[in-house]
Design an enzyme around this catalytic site. Structure first.
Site: not given
Ligand code: NI
Length: 484
Positions: A299, A439
């Protein structure tokens, strides 16, 4: 209760200290990037992000700021200083957090590149601060003279002080027109009240439009127009929000110094190559109904570390899914093209990572649709999955998204522990048909990936994209899916 909060704050401060260390390491690593050869197949500007507070909704206090990483050290240094002071401001607000506070503190920053010629780079910054029930949203542009190697003031773009004042006069006339237009179309006002209300507004606009550097923090040069952004409260009541006005470029041109004239020549938009991308697709033969599968999802990118991650995935022959931000995709277009061409799934994670459950319908629509448009423009096909920032959503978000909403089964808290070993251990705990949240804005997360792939593969798991994980299932728009 009090003890809990104090401990909570201490934990966050510790995280912040750790983050500082992580960033220093990251900065050292990056020196190498700058001195290496510039490869024209990669983006010249990449996105760096500082994240404090995780992706889950339980996190009340959050800081997420992205800033550009360029081939110019003086630009990077300045942007880093700026983001560091924004982070300091967040940390000091955090210290003041009242134990009774229900809503937390959210700070966010994102940027857009408005001009990038041989002479000039213009970075537009948006910072929003949400403190309990006060919310602010502020735009500031920074102007970098790439030849001189220094940051310049917006005033120095103009030939003389008089030229800057003439510009301000033109801008003010447009503000008057814009306010008039808004008052006239305001249905909450009685017809008879409109004229006096407008007269009142006019009495207040001088202070916000006078020829000062502070008032003209955001003059942007677009294709045919020069745009001036006036911040909330600057020229009108806060309820009117940010006021943007546009000026004819031809009228502004004579006021600009010859050495900066290139700012007026916006190059033709880069050729859209989306339609020629042919994704290689994932492992077509995998059937997640029969073999245990795990989907790795990344993400908040694309970021400065995404290309390194793509190298790793390529080497390991693994495919992943990327929930990207529209604003970052716009800056790092080539990275997204590459991810698509190499068979990964590209999905929507909003435009700039705001908590969508707190936006009105128009705001949510913009966050989701603009991102879909930007991604489609790059990859040449419709976006199929959506994940709201922080997993935060309400009925409107689901309805407006109208795509399958994909959450996760494992959160390795990679924002908190910037340690590849720890992050890898947590990701490896994924069960069959699980979805791992990670991430690619953190170097440590990217460094964890080889170990994760090796360990999961040795357990007999197949690393798959969301398309493969959900193959054969009919997914519905606006419905939440947390596992395959
Ligand atoms: Ni996010």
């Amino acid at each position: 209760m009090i003890k809990h909060i104090v401990l909570g704050l201490m934990a966050i401060s510790l995280v912040a200290c750790k983050n500082d260390v992580a960033e220093k390491v990251e900065q050292r690593e990056e020196q190498k990037v700058v001195t290496s050869e510039i490869d024209s197949s990669v983006d010249e500007i990449k996105v760096k992000t500082i994240q404090i507070g995780g992706e889950s909704a339980e996190q009340k206090n959050r800081f997420q700021a992205s800033y550009p990483y360029t081939a110019y050290d003086f630009v990077n240094n300045n942007e880093e200083r700026q983001v560091a002071s924004y982070k300091d401001e967040f940390m000091s607000e955090l210290e003041k957090v009242n134990e009774d506070a229900i809503s937390g503190i959210t700070f966010g920053q994102h940027f857009d590149i408005f001009t990038h010629t041989d002479d000039l780079l213009v970075v537009l910054n948006e910072q929003y601060r949400s403190l309990g029930n006060t919310f602010s949203d502020e735009f500031t542009a920074r102007y970098y003279d790439l030849k001189k190697g220094e940051k310049i003031s917006v005033v120095s773009l103009f030939k003389t002080k008089k030229d800057f004042e003439d510009f301000a006069t033109m801008a003010k006339a447009e503000v008057v027109k814009e306010l008039k237009r808004r008052v006239e179309s305001d249905e909450s006002l009685d017809e008879g009240d409109k004229a006096p209300y407008f007269e009142n507004l006019l009495m207040e606009i001088d202070e916000g439009t006078d020829a000062t550097e502070e008032n003209y923090r955001s003059i942007l040069f677009d294709k045919d127009m020069v745009i001036v952004k006036f911040n909330k409260y600057q020229v009108a009541p806060g309820t009117m929000g940010t006021i943007d006005i546009k000026l004819d470029k031809k009228k502004v041109a004579p006021l600009i110094k010859d050495e900066y004239k290139s700012i007026l020549d916006i190059p033709e938009e880069e050729k859209k190559i989306g339609s020629v991308i042919t994704p290689k697709g994932g492992n077509e033969s995998v059937d997640c109904g029969k073999v245990p599968c795990v989907a790795l999802t990344f993400d908040d990118g694309p970021s400065i570390y995404t290309d390194e991650l793509l190298d790793i995935l390529k080497e390991k022959g693994a495919k992943a899914s990327f929930f990207i931000l529209g604003k970052s995709a716009k800056v790092q277009r080539k990275t997204v093209e590459r991810a698509m061409a190499e068979g990964h799934t590209i999905a929507n994670h909003s435009w700039n990572h705001k908590d969508l459950s707190k936006l009105d319908k128009a705001g949510v629509t913009q966050q989701i649709h603009e991102t879909n448009k930007t991604i489609k423009d790059i990859i040449g096909e419709d976006v199929r999955y959506f994940r709201p920032p922080y997993g935060a959503m309400n009925g409107s978000v689901k309805e407006i998204a109208d795509m399958p909403i994909v959450l996760w089964t494992i959160d390795p808290l990679d924002w908190k522990d910037r340690d590849a070993e720890i992050v890898a251990e947590r990701m490896i705990a994924a069960k069959a048909n699980g979805i791992v949240l990670a991430h690619d804005i953190h170097k440590s997360t990217v460094q964890a990936v080889p170990k994760v792939i090796d360990a999961l593969t040795s357990k007999g798991m197949k690393i798959v994209t969301l398309d493969e994980l959900f193959k054969g299932k009919s997914l519905k728009g606006g419905t939440v899916y947390s596992k395959g």
